[in-house]
Design an enzyme around this catalytic site. Structure first.
Site, PDB file in Angstrom:
ATOM      1  N   LYS A   1      52.000 -45.148  -1.577  1.00  0.00           N
ATOM      2  CA  LYS A   1      53.329 -44.699  -1.114  1.00  0.00           C
ATOM      3  C   LYS A   1      53.814 -46.047  -0.073  1.00  0.00           C
ATOM      4  O   LYS A   1      53.076 -46.966  -0.037  1.00  0.00           O
ATOM      5  CB  LYS A   1      53.384 -43.415  -0.313  1.00  0.00           C
ATOM      6  CG  LYS A   1      53.025 -42.173  -1.196  1.00  0.00           C
ATOM      7  CD  LYS A   1      54.391 -42.194  -2.183  1.00  0.00           C
ATOM      8  CE  LYS A   1      54.317 -41.158  -3.228  1.00  0.00           C
ATOM      9  NZ  LYS A   1      55.202 -41.103  -4.353  1.00  0.00           N
TER      10      LYS A   1
ATOM     11  N   ARG B   1      70.313 -42.369  -7.030  1.00  0.00           N
ATOM     12  CA  ARG B   1      70.706 -42.113  -8.583  1.00  0.00           C
ATOM     13  C   ARG B   1      72.187 -42.128  -8.602  1.00  0.00           C
ATOM     14  O   ARG B   1      72.882 -42.636  -9.464  1.00  0.00           O
ATOM     15  CB  ARG B   1      70.061 -41.073  -9.126  1.00  0.00           C
ATOM     16  CG  ARG B   1      68.618 -40.963  -9.332  1.00  0.00           C
ATOM     17  CD  ARG B   1      67.928 -39.657  -9.383  1.00  0.00           C
ATOM     18  NE  ARG B   1      66.554 -39.811  -9.774  1.00  0.00           N
ATOM     19  CZ  ARG B   1      65.554 -40.017  -9.248  1.00  0.00           C
ATOM     20  NH1 ARG B   1      65.759 -40.473  -7.776  1.00  0.00           N
ATOM     21  NH2 ARG B   1      64.171 -40.182  -9.536  1.00  0.00           N
TER      22      ARG B   1
ATOM     23  N   ARG C   1      57.922 -41.771   7.087  1.00  0.00           N
ATOM     24  CA  ARG C   1      57.315 -40.359   7.216  1.00  0.00           C
ATOM     25  C   ARG C   1      56.215 -40.260   8.032  1.00  0.00           C
ATOM     26  O   ARG C   1      55.971 -39.158   8.637  1.00  0.00           O
ATOM     27  CB  ARG C   1      57.112 -39.879   5.933  1.00  0.00           C
ATOM     28  CG  ARG C   1      58.440 -39.991   4.888  1.00  0.00           C
ATOM     29  CD  ARG C   1      58.272 -38.857   3.803  1.00  0.00           C
ATOM     30  NE  ARG C   1      59.207 -39.503   2.638  1.00  0.00           N
ATOM     31  CZ  ARG C   1      60.649 -39.251   2.720  1.00  0.00           C
ATOM     32  NH1 ARG C   1      61.328 -38.293   3.572  1.00  0.00           N
ATOM     33  NH2 ARG C   1      61.396 -39.437   1.512  1.00  0.00           N
TER      34      ARG C   1
ATOM     35  N   LYS D   1      67.628 -38.642  -0.622  1.00  0.00           N
ATOM     36  CA  LYS D   1      67.524 -39.928  -0.843  1.00  0.00           C
ATOM     37  C   LYS D   1      67.376 -40.109  -2.268  1.00  0.00           C
ATOM     38  O   LYS D   1      68.002 -41.366  -2.910  1.00  0.00           O
ATOM     39  CB  LYS D   1      66.002 -40.426  -0.279  1.00  0.00           C
ATOM     40  CG  LYS D   1      65.838 -41.985  -0.217  1.00  0.00           C
ATOM     41  CD  LYS D   1      64.931 -42.460   0.941  1.00  0.00           C
ATOM     42  CE  LYS D   1      63.532 -41.900   0.740  1.00  0.00           C
ATOM     43  NZ  LYS D   1      62.916 -42.470  -0.296  1.00  0.00           N
ATOM     44  N   SER D   2      66.600 -39.402  -2.821  1.00  0.00           N
ATOM     45  CA  SER D   2      66.580 -39.351  -4.480  1.00  0.00           C
ATOM     46  C   SER D   2      67.948 -39.530  -5.231  1.00  0.00           C
ATOM     47  O   SER D   2      68.208 -40.370  -5.864  1.00  0.00           O
ATOM     48  CB  SER D   2      65.771 -38.639  -5.160  1.00  0.00           C
ATOM     49  OG  SER D   2      64.381 -38.787  -4.512  1.00  0.00           O
TER      50      SER D   2
ATOM     51  N   GLY E   1      60.680 -48.381  -2.956  1.00  0.00           N
ATOM     52  CA  GLY E   1      60.097 -48.073  -4.230  1.00  0.00           C
ATOM     53  C   GLY E   1      60.770 -47.587  -5.105  1.00  0.00           C
ATOM     54  O   GLY E   1      61.000 -47.803  -6.385  1.00  0.00           O
TER      55      GLY E   1
ATOM     56  N   GLN F   1      59.725 -41.436 -10.546  1.00  0.00           N
ATOM     57  CA  GLN F   1      60.201 -42.898 -10.508  1.00  0.00           C
ATOM     58  C   GLN F   1      60.155 -43.727 -11.846  1.00  0.00           C
ATOM     59  O   GLN F   1      60.948 -44.148 -12.308  1.00  0.00           O
ATOM     60  CB  GLN F   1      59.886 -43.688  -9.489  1.00  0.00           C
ATOM     61  CG  GLN F   1      60.038 -43.310  -7.991  1.00  0.00           C
ATOM     62  CD  GLN F   1      59.423 -44.164  -7.015  1.00  0.00           C
ATOM     63  OE1 GLN F   1      58.665 -44.911  -7.262  1.00  0.00           O
ATOM     64  NE2 GLN F   1      59.478 -43.656  -5.757  1.00  0.00           N
TER      65      GLN F   1
ATOM     66  N   ASP G   1      56.015 -36.106  -0.729  1.00  0.00           N
ATOM     67  CA  ASP G   1      56.557 -36.856   0.281  1.00  0.00           C
ATOM     68  C   ASP G   1      56.284 -36.004   1.877  1.00  0.00           C
ATOM     69  O   ASP G   1      56.443 -36.430   2.825  1.00  0.00           O
ATOM     70  CB  ASP G   1      57.821 -37.395   0.180  1.00  0.00           C
ATOM     71  CG  ASP G   1      58.396 -38.264  -0.955  1.00  0.00           C
ATOM     72  OD1 ASP G   1      57.299 -39.225  -1.207  1.00  0.00           O
ATOM     73  OD2 ASP G   1      59.185 -38.538  -1.441  1.00  0.00           O
TER      74      ASP G   1
HETATM   75  C1  S3P Z   1      61.257 -40.310  -5.820  1.00  0.00           C
HETATM   76  C2  S3P Z   1      59.731 -40.072  -6.342  1.00  0.00           C
HETATM   77  C3  S3P Z   1      58.447 -39.904  -5.714  1.00  0.00           C
HETATM   78  C4  S3P Z   1      58.583 -39.619  -4.112  1.00  0.00           C
HETATM   79  C5  S3P Z   1      59.830 -40.804  -3.664  1.00  0.00           C
HETATM   80  C6  S3P Z   1      61.025 -40.511  -4.419  1.00  0.00           C
HETATM   81  C7  S3P Z   1      62.356 -40.347  -6.652  1.00  0.00           C
HETATM   82  O1  S3P Z   1      57.747 -41.054  -6.047  1.00  0.00           O
HETATM   83  O2  S3P Z   1      57.735 -40.235  -3.505  1.00  0.00           O
HETATM   84  O3  S3P Z   1      59.938 -40.766  -2.419  1.00  0.00           O
HETATM   85  O4  S3P Z   1      63.381 -40.566  -6.108  1.00  0.00           O
HETATM   86  O5  S3P Z   1      62.211 -40.538  -7.944  1.00  0.00           O
HETATM   87  P1  S3P Z   1      56.794 -41.143  -7.308  1.00  0.00           P
HETATM   88  O6  S3P Z   1      57.553 -41.153  -8.653  1.00  0.00           O
HETATM   89  O7  S3P Z   1      56.021 -42.520  -7.155  1.00  0.00           O
HETATM   90  O8  S3P Z   1      55.998 -39.935  -7.166  1.00  0.00           O
END
Ligand code: S3P
Length: 461
Positions: free
Chosen positions: A369, A50, A416, A45-46, A117, A192, A342
């Site tokens: 979260k 991006r 989750r 997902k991350s 988020g 993030q 996560d």
């Molecule tokens: C993520 C960073 C994490 C994670 C989220 C994905 C990202 O959040 O919990 O699911 O893709 O950069 P935080 O930056 O708030 O820790």
């Protein structure tokens, strides 16, 4: 035409998904036999968020293979299209024709980031240094999540944000015309926030500098380099200082998205818990800043074997073979949190059936979260009859060989939590129920089918 989506329209995909949005309760019970088989999990997902964002900021056409087609990522695709990128799907691949740094156009409607988020915060970074006006919102869960953590540092580049009291969505963004580079030390370990500042720095003259006291996932840094930006990283104590030279020419660069280790965590823990199980999960991302769960499970005695370790698009990946193991309790130090942030709900499930008392330390960030995951994880285990306590930011779990189960878990719009509870139910004496499974699609579309293919017992109620 700029701003329009050709072929499979993301908007259509999202609308279809939204139409089907209704509560879908499920129940999970002990399977008749061990779990077995070979699977792959959806894209990370991350990295998927991006890839779409960087491709939209690059010149030329980027091909993305293995993109996670979950709701969260489709929101990002729709937002980047609204900002002028051309995005289309070709077979299983996604093609993004970017507009170049500084080339995004003002969206003609509100940007709705749904449950995500990551999408919301990273996009704030992009918009902060583009001379555009935008309005951003999200679903009921996202509208409760703190945005000040990005608004405060991003304002230093000259962008203006107006948020709801408490720094909550919806918010308006007036991006800076001539953005200044930001120098910032992260007060909380957050990839993030780091990424939002780096994204803003792309269209700022000069060097943007982010200091992180604890290392967090570095997918943005890896991908910036992949697209041609100059990024330097130096160690500072346990953390890092990241410097980005502003206004590089990002060039289109194909991205192969690895399987998401955070999604692999669910079938992996299920296989550990159900006696006799043996499961292989192929092509999982093994970036060391994401693998804290695997390290922790090994400390608990888990048998995890990595086969065919390789590097794909700058990220380490491998096939994971996991076999049922009787687990022992664990004490997880707070500094490990960023590399498994996560994974605590599913780790808590493993601890619930481990021999002894586990202590998971330093989980304050779980409170902000998709839900308050510290409270929701506690409630999930209690619903299954497990003794659990919160002391400060620590979660303490008394493991038991066979938790009674039989409870209903409230998932609070949190994917989750839903998946963790369904894995928990594979081990409890009586079935576990969840109030709603719809949000699983944000990160792991096809989760229930995948688990059933391995032999898990999950059914409608
Ligand atoms: C993520 C960073 C994490 C994670 C989220 C994905 C990202 O959040 O919990 O699911 O893709 O950069 P935080 O930056 O708030 O820790």
């Amino acid at each position: 035409m700029p701003g329009q989506l050709c072929q499979t329209s993301v908007i259509v995909l999202i609308r279809r998904a939204m139409e089907s949005l209704q509560t879908r309760p499920l129940q999970a019970s002990r399977p008749a036999a061990a779990l077995s088989g070979e699977i792959s999990v959806p894209g990370d997902k991350s990295i998927s968020h991006r890839a779409l964002m960087f491709a939209a900021l690059a010149v030329g056409e980027t091909r993305i293979t293995g993109l996670l087609e979950g709701e969260d990522v489709l929101r990002t695709a729709a937002a980047m299209a609204a900002l002028g990128a051309e995005i289309r799907r070709e077979g299983a691949d996604w093609l993004v024709a970017g507009r170049g740094i500084g080339g995004l156009i003002a969206p003609s409607d509100v940007l709705d980031m749904g449950n995500s988020g990551t999408a919301a915060r990273l996009l704030c970074g992009i918009l902060a240094s583009h001379d555009v006006y935008a309005v951003m919102t999200g679903d009921a869960s996202l509208r409760k999540r703190p945005m000040r953590r990005v608004i405060a540092p991003l304002s230093a580049c000259g962008a203006r944000f107006t948020a709801r009291p408490g720094g909550l969505l919806p918010l308006t963004i007036e991006g800076a015309r001539d953005a200044l580079p930001i120098t910032y030390t992260l007060p909380v370990a957050s990839a993030q926030v780091k990424s939002a500042i780096l994204l803003a720095g792309l269209n700022a003259r000069g060097v943007t500098e982010v200091t992180e006291p604890e290392p967090t996932r570095d997918h943005s840094e890896n991908m910036l380099r992949h697209f041609g930006a100059a990024v330097s990283i130096s160690q500072q104590g346990r953390g890092r200082v990241i410097r980005l030279a502003g206004q590089p020419e990002l060039r289109a660069a194909d991205v192969a998205v690895p399987g998401d280790p955070s999604s692999a965590a669910f079938p992996l823990v299920a296989a550990l818990l159900v006696p006799g199980s043996r499961v292989t999960i192929n092509a999982v991302g093994l970036n060391p800043l994401r693998t804290g769960l695997f390290e922790t499970l090994r400390e608990m005695g888990a048998e995890l074997t990595i086969r065919n370790p390789r590097v794909q698009g700058g990220e380490s990946i491998g096939d994971i073979v996991v076999e049922h193991t009787a687990l022992a309790a664990v004490d997880v130090p707070p500094e490990r949190a960023p590399s498994m942030i996560d994974e605590y709900p599913i780790l808590a499930v493993a601890c619930a059936v481990a021999r002894g008392t586990s202590r998971l330390r330093g989980l304050g960030e779980l409170r902000v979260k998709e839900s308050d995951r510290l409270a929701a994880t506690t409630a999930m285990l209690r619903a299954g009859g497990v003794a659990v306590a919160v002391e400060g930011d620590d979660l303490i779990i008394d493991g038991m060989a066979a938790p009674p189960g039989g409870g209903l878990v409230e998932t609070h719009m949190d994917h989750r939590l839903a998946m963790s509870a369904l894995v928990f139910g594979q081990m409890t004496k009586a079935a576990m129920r969840i109030d709603d499974s719809t949000f699983i699609d944000t990160s792991f579309p096809g989760f229930v089918a995948c688990m059933r293919r391995l032999g898990a017992a999950i059914s409608g109620v």
